[in-house]
Design a protein around this motif. Structure first.
Motif, mmCIF file in Angstrom:
data_model
loop_
_atom_site.group_PDB
_atom_site.id
_atom_site.type_symbol
_atom_site.label_atom_id
_atom_site.label_comp_id
_atom_site.label_asym_id
_atom_site.label_seq_id
_atom_site.Cartn_x
_atom_site.Cartn_y
_atom_site.Cartn_z
ATOM 1 N N LEU A 121 54.243 55.297 18.651
ATOM 2 C CA LEU A 121 54.172 55.817 20.022
ATOM 3 C C LEU A 121 54.753 57.211 20.154
ATOM 4 N N GLY A 122 55.133 57.825 19.027
ATOM 5 C CA GLY A 122 55.588 59.204 19.074
ATOM 6 C C GLY A 122 56.951 59.354 19.713
ATOM 7 N N ALA A 123 57.259 60.594 20.074
ATOM 8 C CA ALA A 123 58.570 60.912 20.664
ATOM 9 C C ALA A 123 58.373 61.758 21.904
ATOM 10 N N THR A 124 59.294 61.613 22.858
ATOM 11 C CA THR A 124 59.211 62.346 24.127
ATOM 12 C C THR A 124 60.533 63.031 24.415
ATOM 13 N N VAL A 125 60.458 64.317 24.697
ATOM 14 C CA VAL A 125 61.638 65.092 25.086
ATOM 15 C C VAL A 125 61.409 65.603 26.507
ATOM 16 N N ASP A 126 62.284 65.192 27.432
ATOM 17 C CA ASP A 126 62.125 65.537 28.851
ATOM 18 C C ASP A 126 63.181 66.533 29.295
ATOM 19 N N ALA A 127 62.827 67.297 30.328
ATOM 20 C CA ALA A 127 63.825 68.140 30.983
ATOM 21 C C ALA A 127 64.811 67.260 31.748
ATOM 22 N N ASN A 128 65.953 67.829 32.079
ATOM 23 C CA ASN A 128 67.008 67.058 32.750
ATOM 24 C C ASN A 128 66.608 66.575 34.139
ATOM 25 N N ASP A 129 65.648 67.292 34.764
ATOM 26 C CA ASP A 129 65.301 66.933 36.146
ATOM 27 C C ASP A 129 64.092 66.000 36.229
ATOM 28 N N PHE A 130 63.711 65.350 35.118
ATOM 29 C CA PHE A 130 62.555 64.467 35.128
ATOM 30 C C PHE A 130 62.783 63.283 36.069
ATOM 31 N N GLU A 131 61.814 63.043 36.956
ATOM 32 C CA GLU A 131 61.872 61.914 37.887
ATOM 33 C C GLU A 131 60.624 61.056 37.694
ATOM 34 N N PRO A 132 60.765 59.838 37.182
ATOM 35 C CA PRO A 132 59.602 58.963 36.975
ATOM 36 C C PRO A 132 58.893 58.671 38.297
ATOM 37 N N TRP A 133 57.561 58.663 38.238
ATOM 38 C CA TRP A 133 56.812 58.355 39.452
ATOM 39 C C TRP A 133 55.640 57.404 39.196
ATOM 40 N N LEU A 134 55.155 57.321 37.970
ATOM 41 C CA LEU A 134 53.931 56.565 37.707
ATOM 42 C C LEU A 134 54.101 55.080 38.025
ATOM 43 N N GLU A 135 55.221 54.491 37.580
ATOM 44 C CA GLU A 135 55.408 53.062 37.831
ATOM 45 C C GLU A 135 55.528 52.775 39.323
ATOM 46 N N ARG A 136 55.976 53.769 40.072
ATOM 47 C CA ARG A 136 56.123 53.589 41.523
ATOM 48 C C ARG A 136 54.765 53.483 42.213
ATOM 49 N N ILE A 137 53.785 54.251 41.734
ATOM 50 C CA ILE A 137 52.481 54.219 42.400
ATOM 51 C C ILE A 137 51.480 53.311 41.682
ATOM 52 N N ARG A 138 51.868 52.753 40.525
ATOM 53 C CA ARG A 138 50.942 51.904 39.784
ATOM 54 C C ARG A 138 50.410 50.745 40.636
ATOM 55 N N PRO A 139 51.262 50.030 41.391
ATOM 56 C CA PRO A 139 50.729 48.940 42.223
ATOM 57 C C PRO A 139 49.653 49.415 43.197
ATOM 58 N N GLU A 140 49.847 50.622 43.722
ATOM 59 C CA GLU A 140 48.862 51.188 44.662
ATOM 60 C C GLU A 140 47.529 51.423 43.967
ATOM 61 N N ILE A 141 47.578 51.948 42.718
ATOM 62 C CA ILE A 141 46.342 52.197 41.963
ATOM 63 C C ILE A 141 45.662 50.868 41.628
ATOM 64 N N GLU A 142 46.454 49.907 41.186
ATOM 65 C CA GLU A 142 45.883 48.656 40.683
ATOM 66 C C GLU A 142 45.466 47.701 41.790
ATOM 67 N N SER A 143 45.830 48.011 43.018
ATOM 68 C CA SER A 143 45.393 47.159 44.133
ATOM 69 C C SER A 143 44.082 47.657 44.731
ATOM 70 N N GLY A 144 43.580 48.784 44.240
ATOM 71 C CA GLY A 144 42.324 49.323 44.759
ATOM 72 C C GLY A 144 41.131 48.511 44.295
#
Length: 920
Positions: free
Chosen positions: A65-88
């Motif tokens: 799955l590789g490696a990920t390096v994020d900036a300090n201000d990274f704010e996750p958002w995908l999991e927050r809107i996933r239910p909205e996408i998957e309920s369509g």
């Protein structure tokens, strides 16, 4: 017949979803069971066994799955809107279609699941398209050459569209053929229409559904480009009514040139002016393929930016919400290195300040490690590589644009014969429907490429006539010199792959009857795989720069590469032979000069180190800026920096030697200098004896003698006396001594010293006063003429593999190897070739390795007698240093290079005559 096998494959693959059946026996039982159905009358036992082996290989493929390096201000958002996408009503519509396409194309199941997870990771680092406030994000995805980056970003495009992005721009390289090829991939994986055919027929016919549209053809994205034509204002304006609604995503695949970027930016401004701010308010994703090529800022000293860099920034600036993702296979790309000061790096407008993601290649990837590291044992002949050492009289590497070409090097004809035999074996293995290609990249001039094409066509015609007339004669046919030469190639290269020559000879006319030689450059492009019928194409592609970036040669089996550029990105991108070679990897061969082999091996190791650095930085929660600084200060950045800074006068390059390895891979071939270095080594050995060190049997390690806890003053004295070749930049003495002296009282006060010695050759006691057996190393002929001893051969390294493992504590060795296997998904340590840098990473003390080398010419060197007299008669001295991690890694030393020196070492920028001009 092919349809029956495909149907059987699909049914069996679905049945293998139960992991309990995924064994060799389980696969064969399932095939036998499914074959009982009356719909498979044409499937023979041999067909079934071939299918079983293909499935067996496919389910054995996995991908990390590789490696990920994020900036300090990274704010996750995908999991927050996933239910909205998957309920369509159609959750993940575009991705679901693409995933089905990957299954249909027989991508390994674990690779599809890995791609799903990795593209989620990337999508989650983009801006949230449902967030209405202004934002911009910049990131980079670091993959591997020909490893599936296009498949990855096509998946990202699909998911971005599902998440809410409504304008997606893909910048696909600087050549039309690459842009057209990428458009075709987007057509198949995202749009579902043949855009070229659609553009030609207009609205007269029903559009042809392709790729993903075969599963579901609703919600077709609008494409403002097609496989025939790049972005055009008129075409775009005629589609404005469709775009305005934004009911479906809009996609463009454009070429990276100033004309196209200017037209697109102007059109977007006009559209915005005509339709309020609707366009610029839409979330936009820009994918920059080959991000290290032409996108980077290469102007210095006047706060200028290169034109394309500025135009990309201008394009991004038109949108309130935008995301830039650069894809590259060369992590040494100057996007990390260009800023003159460290603090300026973060201010670079295209610097990936928000995230850097390293992609893992699947374990069936035929890549740099397999070709140039694992496939290149120190003493044996490399598995895939063959030397070009017979070209200088007919086609020298440094030829002129108007040179004639009466004949090609014998090795090129040898490579052609190998390709024709390999094609035939592939047919015998049941790969008749698959394409087979040979690459010939031997000149940067289109005129010379045309001459090479002509000479190869003549050779191919001669071979084909012999096959047509005499191949059917069995044993008597071998009397024909051409058939005899083909048989010799088979015996030398492919006997184990297919032991029966008579079957190959009988099959050859059918296999190579339609073979053709084509040119691929800015003047002409005769490479068209879509023109193939039921039989795959058999093609020899001759080109230069057009073959060097992004363009995929389908079924590439044999490569002939006569180039010597030392620039990292140029070399790695020319590696079109990397990729996936299902059921014919053992037939792949690559011809290239010994010096180029050495550079590839060096670059493969350095690139692998940077992927490891990404993993380490992910564990340490480092930032993209810190990774950029690590790339910039890597010892190999000396070579990268050179290319774009030739015009900057005296150049000061700061390099960090923490966790670095340097060695004298080039030496001055002057008797006085070589004797001076032997004298330095003798004085070093004498000083060690005075300190109580001696070479005795209990000091012997594998490959030599190890002395522990040597005082740093002895190391410094040796370096001070050693006369280094300026061509060996990494071992420039002044910066080395400066780095050591800065740490003389703490980290580097005590050293381990290893005297490399070949046990069966301990006959040179008089050289150092100790029984040191010189190792034999081949020397590059081209450098020899310039007064330089340059190590060539399998790895172009003075040191043998595993040298940096010496003196590392056994428990640290075990820990480093275990970490490497875990991070790469490996399970069998006995079959793993561990890279040296993993031992350096756990080293506690610095290691100096001293070598005595008995130099020789490569086997089969042309005009051998001409060069024999230039070789030194006595063994020569070389050294390598493995530095441990420093507690002060940010403290660097400065290397100074002037313009004249850089030009002499690296030559002019390796731009080809076949670079395309800006379209008008």
């Amino acid at each position: 017949m092919t349809d029956q096998l495909d149907m059987l494959d699909n049914m069996v693959s679905q049945g293998l979803a139960d992991s309990a059946r995924r064994t060799p026996e389980g696969i064969r039982k399932l095939i036998a069971s499914v074959r009982q159905a009356p719909i498979f009358p044409g499937v023979t036992d041999d067909d079934a066994e071939m299918l079983a082996r293909e499935i067996e290989e496919r389910i054995g493929v996995s991908m990390g799955l590789g490696a990920t390096v994020d900036a300090n201000d990274f704010e996750p958002w995908l999991e927050r809107i996933r239910p909205e996408i998957e309920s369509g009503s159609d959750p993940w519509y575009y991705w679901s279609r693409y995933k089905k396409l990957l299954f249909k194309k027989k991508f390994p199941q674990d690779v599809i699941y890995g791609t799903d997870q990795v593209t989620d990771t990337i999508l989650g680092r983009l801006g949230n398209p449902r967030e209405k406030r202004s934002w911009d994000r910049k990131g980079m995805v670091v993959g591997h050459v020909q490893s599936g980056k296009t498949a990855n970003y096509t998946g990202l495009v699909c998911k971005a569209a599902d998440a809410g992005y409504r304008l997606i721009i893909v910048i696909a390289g600087i050549h039309s053929n690459l842009r057209n090829q990428t458009q075709g991939r987007i057509d198949e994986g995202f749009i579902g229409r043949d855009t070229g055919r659609l553009a030609q027929m207009g609205t007269r016919e029903k559009p042809k559904l392709i790729g993903v549209a075969e599963f579901d053809d609703r919600f077709t994205p609008v494409s403002l480009t097609n496989t025939i034509k790049d972005f055009n204002k008129t075409t775009a304006t005629s589609n404005t009514s469709q775009i305005a609604s934004y009911a479906v995503p809009v996609v463009l695949v454009i070429k990276k040139n100033t004309h196209t970027l200017r037209n697109l930016t102007e059109w977007l401004r006009e559209h915005s002016a005509n339709h309020s701010s609707e366009m610029v308010d839409q979330p936009m994703l820009l994918i920059d393929d080959e991000a290290d090529n032409a996108s980077i800022n290469v102007k210095y000293g006047k706060n200028e930016v290169s034109r394309i860099n500025g135009q990309i920034r201008e394009l991004l600036g038109l949108f309130r919400r935008s995301c830039y993702v650069g894809y590259t296979a060369t992590p040494f790309a100057n996007i990390f290195i260009d800023p003159e000061q460290d603090e300026a790096m973060e201010a670079e407008d295209l610097f990936p300040r928000d995230f850097i993601i390293g992609l893992d290649a699947p374990n069936n990837y035929f890549g740099p490690r397999k070709v140039f590291l694992d496939g290149m044992p120190d003493e044996e002949e490399p598995l895939y590589l063959r030397n070009i050492i017979d070209n200088e009289d007919v086609l020298p590497i440094r030829h002129k644009i108007d040179d004639d070409l009466v004949s090609v090097p014998p090795s090129m004809i040898e490579a052609l014969r190998a390709f024709l035999v390999a094609r035939t074996i592939r047919d015998l293995r049941g790969q008749r429907e698959q394409h087979a290609s040979m690459l010939v990249n031997a000149s940067r001039f289109t005129r010379m490429q045309g001459l090479i094409r002509n000479r190869l066509q003549e050779a191919l015609d001669t071979i084909r006539v012999s096959i047509r007339v005499n191949a059917s004669l069995g044993e008597r046919g071998i009397r024909d010199p051409e058939i005899a030469a083909l048989r010799n190639i088979w015996a030398a290269e492919f006997y184990e792959a297919w032991p029966d020559w008579s079957e190959i000879q009988a099959q050859m006319l059918s296999s190579i009857g339609a073979a053709k030689v084509v040119e691929v450059n800015s003047r002409v492009n005769d490479l068209d795989y879509s023109a193939a019928g039921e039989r795959g194409l058999t093609v020899i592609a001759v080109g230069g720069f057009s073959l060097s970036r992004g363009l995929t040669l389908e079924g590439l089996t044999v490569s002939y590469f006569l180039r010597n550029s030392m620039m990292y990105d140029t070399l790695m991108q020319m590696g079109r032979w990397f990729g996936y070679r299902g059921n014919y990897e053992d037939l792949c061969r690559i011809w290239m000069p010994p010096q180029a082999i050495g550079w590839y091996a060096h670059i493969a190791e350095a690139t692998e180190e940077l992927h490891e650095e990404l993993r380490r930085m992910q564990r340490d929660k480092a930032t993209p800026l810190q990774f950029g600084l690590a790339v910039r200060s890597h010892p190999s950045s000396l070579l990268v920096t050179a290319r774009n800074k030739l015009g900057s006068g005296e150049k000061h390059v700061k390099v960090g030697l923490s966790n670095g390895y340097v060695e004298t891979h080039k030496l001055i071939n002057a008797p006085a200098v070589l004797e001076s270095n032997r004298s330095a080594a003798r004085a070093f050995a004498s000083a060690l004896r005075e300190d109580g060190h001696d070479l005795i049997d209990d000091k012997r390690e594998n490959g030599g003698f190890l002395l522990r806890d040597v005082d740093v003053s002895r190391i410094d004295d040796f370096l001070l006396r050693f006369r280094n070749a300026r061509e060996s930049i990494g071992t420039t003495i002044e910066p080395l001594r400066r780095y050591i002296n800065q740490r003389v009282n703490d980290e580097l006060d005590k050293w381990d010293v290893f005297f490399a010695s070949v046990k069966d050759n301990e006959a040179n006691r008089d050289i150092l006063g100790w029984p040191i057996g010189p190792a034999r190393r081949s020397i590059g002929v081209e450098n020899l003429k310039d007064g330089i001893l340059s190590v060539s051969g399998s790895r172009a390294r003075v040191a043998s593999r595993g040298v940096e493992k010496i003196s590392v504590a056994p428990h640290d060795v075990a820990s480093a190897e275990a970490d490497f296997m875990t991070s790469h998904g490996l399970k069998n340590s006995s079959k793993t070739n561990f890279p040296d840098h993993i031992y350096r990473g756990v080293r506690k003390k610095p290691l100096l390795v001293l070598f005595l080398l008995s130099v020789k010419l490569p086997d089969k060197t042309e005009h051998r007698e001409r060069y024999e007299e230039l070789l030194p008669k006595e063994p020569v001295v070389a050294f390598g240093i493995s530095f441990p991690h420093s507690s002060r890694p940010d403290e660097k030393v400065e290397y100074v290079m002037n313009t004249t020196m850089l030009r002499e070492l690296f030559g002019e920028e390796d731009q080809d005559e076949d670079l395309e001009m800006v379209d008008v």
